[in-house]
Write a protein that holds these residues in place. Structure first.
Motif: not given
Length: 642
Positions: A411-431
């Motif tokens: 599930g969603q509490n495992l290490p790296t799983v949200l970085y992989n699926a929800m954070l990494y794909p957003l880069a490099p959108y300018a912020l």
């Protein structure tokens, strides 16, 4: 031969027609792009395919690489719009140029406008702004590694209206409003948060492999997708079976406990709350500290003839854990877990003149059923008439159950799983900047690691965006749980200190202290506009005005005998007696200490000889903490050597 050639050409033509540039989910009509910085536009295509981007009558071209990836950086732009962005044959309309913010964390970012609406009704009702756009990243996980894009969503980049914002992050909504008020330029707010998640889920694999390899090992077991699906199916079957058994054996359904004319006169009468030292405390409705199954609570409400049959709002505070709520035998609402406020609508024709029966069926998978104090319990009619619920309830067991079986299914509490699926794909959108509002899930035994984890998160996210000084605001944990007159040393204080130290030591990072905005009985405090205001001040200081004052900080400390003198970076809002200070000697045992403030000086009288360490507001819920600067902002909980 001729037919084969024709067929081959037809297939090639079809393939060319099907070839299409694929843009990330962030690139949709209504999007907000960052002003004052190069704007990356990227995506996937067939290897070698030509990609043409047109923006503001200028054209930019590139060719997709061997892996199909491509990227074009538009030159930096001034705020404005709407504009049109074209990528090959795809047209993205109504694009704005302004500031873009990314907000991540757990459930206190997730708390929606619907949840906080009673706090800010008119503020929300009267506000619409097409220049503020909201994007919600859909929850997703991946144990294998970073994904190319976030989960699809049909419509995003919604303009701010009450309806559009209803289920959007309240902090994100209010931050957009605050920053628009400060700058007057379009605002884009991207929220990617998941309730209950630990910080490890938002860290990349390389960081964990380097510093905490044992954390990364937890994901290895869940990299067989079929096994994960099997576990999830088994969990779902177990949950469904447990719920069905509970329903089948619950005497409340067989004997109609929810009916208006049910005779509950033999049920036990018990108060929902107990008052101790002037404070309401929850009462367990069962005799057992841990109860698994269903439990019923009933009370009777008298309604006059003028309001009989009318529709009204029923507020049943909050409660532990899940509930189904009935009025005169009709279900008027249900909630599947403990945190949301129970705000239900009683339809027309349900209430009768005279006696009415309110029945609440609790369902808990561990722990005792109880109501939460300091929340609203009443009926509210359209004409403003209110009927308060009684503190006294008639209670009765429904059905006891064994513990519900189940296992973690990747599930969603495992290490790296949200970085992989929800954070990494957003880069490099300018912020313009990032907000991190998380920590509650790390207040257990791993709180001692939080400073390292948060440091790596801030630096790692900046590296991913290739912006080492990207402004970052860390929201410190709010006050929560029962207050204490004695010194405490818990994970909540340790995480707060880690958050403070990271904000202090990392460049272009500020702390939003909210130690005065929490609620004793609710891990999700409702004052989200005030949280957003403090986040906005941090960004204002980093981006536009270094003279902006934030929470007061200690700039020096001296010890003379049993007197500790602290000098702040700004005068106090209120002079006089100050609370929640503690001092410790060489033995490390902290004791309460008396303190007074005058101007920008705090004088602390030590109860121990030769004090060597000082703490302020170092408790789960330091309700008496009253060090505020001239800005009206509180001093952050902290520990320091002397």
């Amino acid at each position: 031969m001729k037919k084969a050639l024709v067929l081959l050409l037809a297939l090639v033509g079809a393939s060319m027609a099907d070839a299409k540039v694929v843009l990330p989910q962030l690139f949709q009509s209504g999007m907000v792009m960052q002003r004052g910085k190069p704007i990356p536009v990227w995506g996937q295509a067939d290897a070698g395919e030509n990609v043409t981007v047109t923006f503001k009558k200028k054209t930019y071209t590139t060719t997709a690489g061997a892996d199909g990836s491509w990227r074009i950086d538009l030159p930096q732009q001034k705020a404005g719009g709407p504009f049109q962005l074209t990528v090959n044959d795809q047209v993205i309309d109504n694009c704005l140029i302004g500031d873009v913010w990314l907000l991540s964390g757990q459930s206190n970012i997730d708390v929606t406008i619907e949840r906080v609406y009673p706090q800010y009704g008119k503020v929300i009702d009267d506000y619409n702004n097409d220049r503020i756009r909201m994007f919600r990243v859909q929850t997703d996980t991946d144990t294998h590694g970073p994904k190319k894009d976030v989960r699809p969503t049909p419509i995003n980049w919604k303009p701010v209206t009450k309806d559009n914002a209803w289920l959007f992050s309240a902090v994100g909504y209010f931050l957009g409003r605050e920053m628009f008020a400060k700058t007057g330029v379009p605002q884009g707010v991207i929220v990617n948060s998941v309730g209950g998640t630990p910080i490890q889920a938002w860290l990349d694999a390389d960081t964990l492999r380097q510093h905490f390899p044992e954390e990364l090992q937890r994901t290895v077991f869940f990299q067989d997708d079929e096994m994960v699906r099997s576990i999830q199916r088994a969990n779902m079957m177990a949950q469904n079976r447990w719920q069905q058994m509970l329903t089948d054996t619950d005497l409340g359904f067989a004997d109609h406990y929810a009916d208006r004319d049910y005779d509950d006169s033999q049920w036990t009468v018990k108060g929902a709350f107990n008052t101790v030292n002037g404070r309401q405390l929850s009462q367990n409705l069962t005799r057992d500290f841990r109860y698994t199954g269903s439990f019923w609570a009933r009370q009777h409400i008298t309604v006059d003839a003028a309001h009989a049959g009318q529709k009204c709002r029923l507020l049943v505070g909050t409660l532990y854990d899940a509930d189904q709520t009935y009025v005169n035998g009709r279900q008027v609402g249900s909630t599947g877990y403990q945190y949301p406020p129970r705000r239900y609508t009683i339809p027309e024709g349900v209430l009768v003149e005279g006696d009415n029966a309110l029945s609440v069926r609790f369902v808990t998978k561990g722990g005792a059923p109880h109501f939460i104090p300091e929340k609203p319990y009443k009926l509210i009619f359209d004409d403003g008439t209110e009927i308060a619920l009684s503190d006294q309830w008639r209670i009765h067991e429904g059905a006891r159950m064994p513990q519900c079986p189940g296992a973690d299914g990747g599930g969603q509490n495992l290490p790296t799983v949200l970085y992989n699926a929800m954070l990494y794909p957003l880069a490099p959108y300018a912020l313009t900047g990032m907000v991190w509002y998380q920590g509650e899930s790390n207040t257990g035994g791993d709180a001692r690691h939080y400073e390292t984890w948060l440091t790596e998160l801030v630096t790692g996210w900046r590296q991913l965006w290739q912006q080492p000084d990207l402004p970052f605001v860390v929201v410190q944990l709010a006050n929560f749980m029962d207050p204490s007159d004695k010194p405490q040393d818990t994970g909540w204080s340790q995480v707060r200190e880690a958050q403070r130290l990271v904000a202090k030591h990392q460049p272009n990072t500020e702390l939003a202290c909210i130690i005065d905005l929490g609620e004793t009985v609710d891990i999700h405090p409702l004052l989200k506009q005030e949280v957003a205001q403090r986040i906005a001040l941090g960004f204002e200081r980093m981006l536009w005005n270094k003279k902006v004052l934030l929470s007061p900080e200690v700039v020096s400390a001296t010890v003379e005998g049993n007197t500790v003198t602290l000098t702040l970076d700004q005068p106090l809002r209120d002079n006089g007696q100050l609370f929640e200070f503690e001092l410790a000697g060489a033995d490390g045992r902290f004791q309460n200490a008396e303190a007074t403030g005058q101007g920008n000086i705090i004088t602390v009288t030590s109860p121990v000889a030769a004090p060597v360490r000082l703490r302020y507001a170092w408790k789960n819920n330091p309700l008496r903490a009253n060090v505020f600067g001239t800005t009206g902002l509180p001093m952050a909980p902290m520990e320091m050597g002397l």
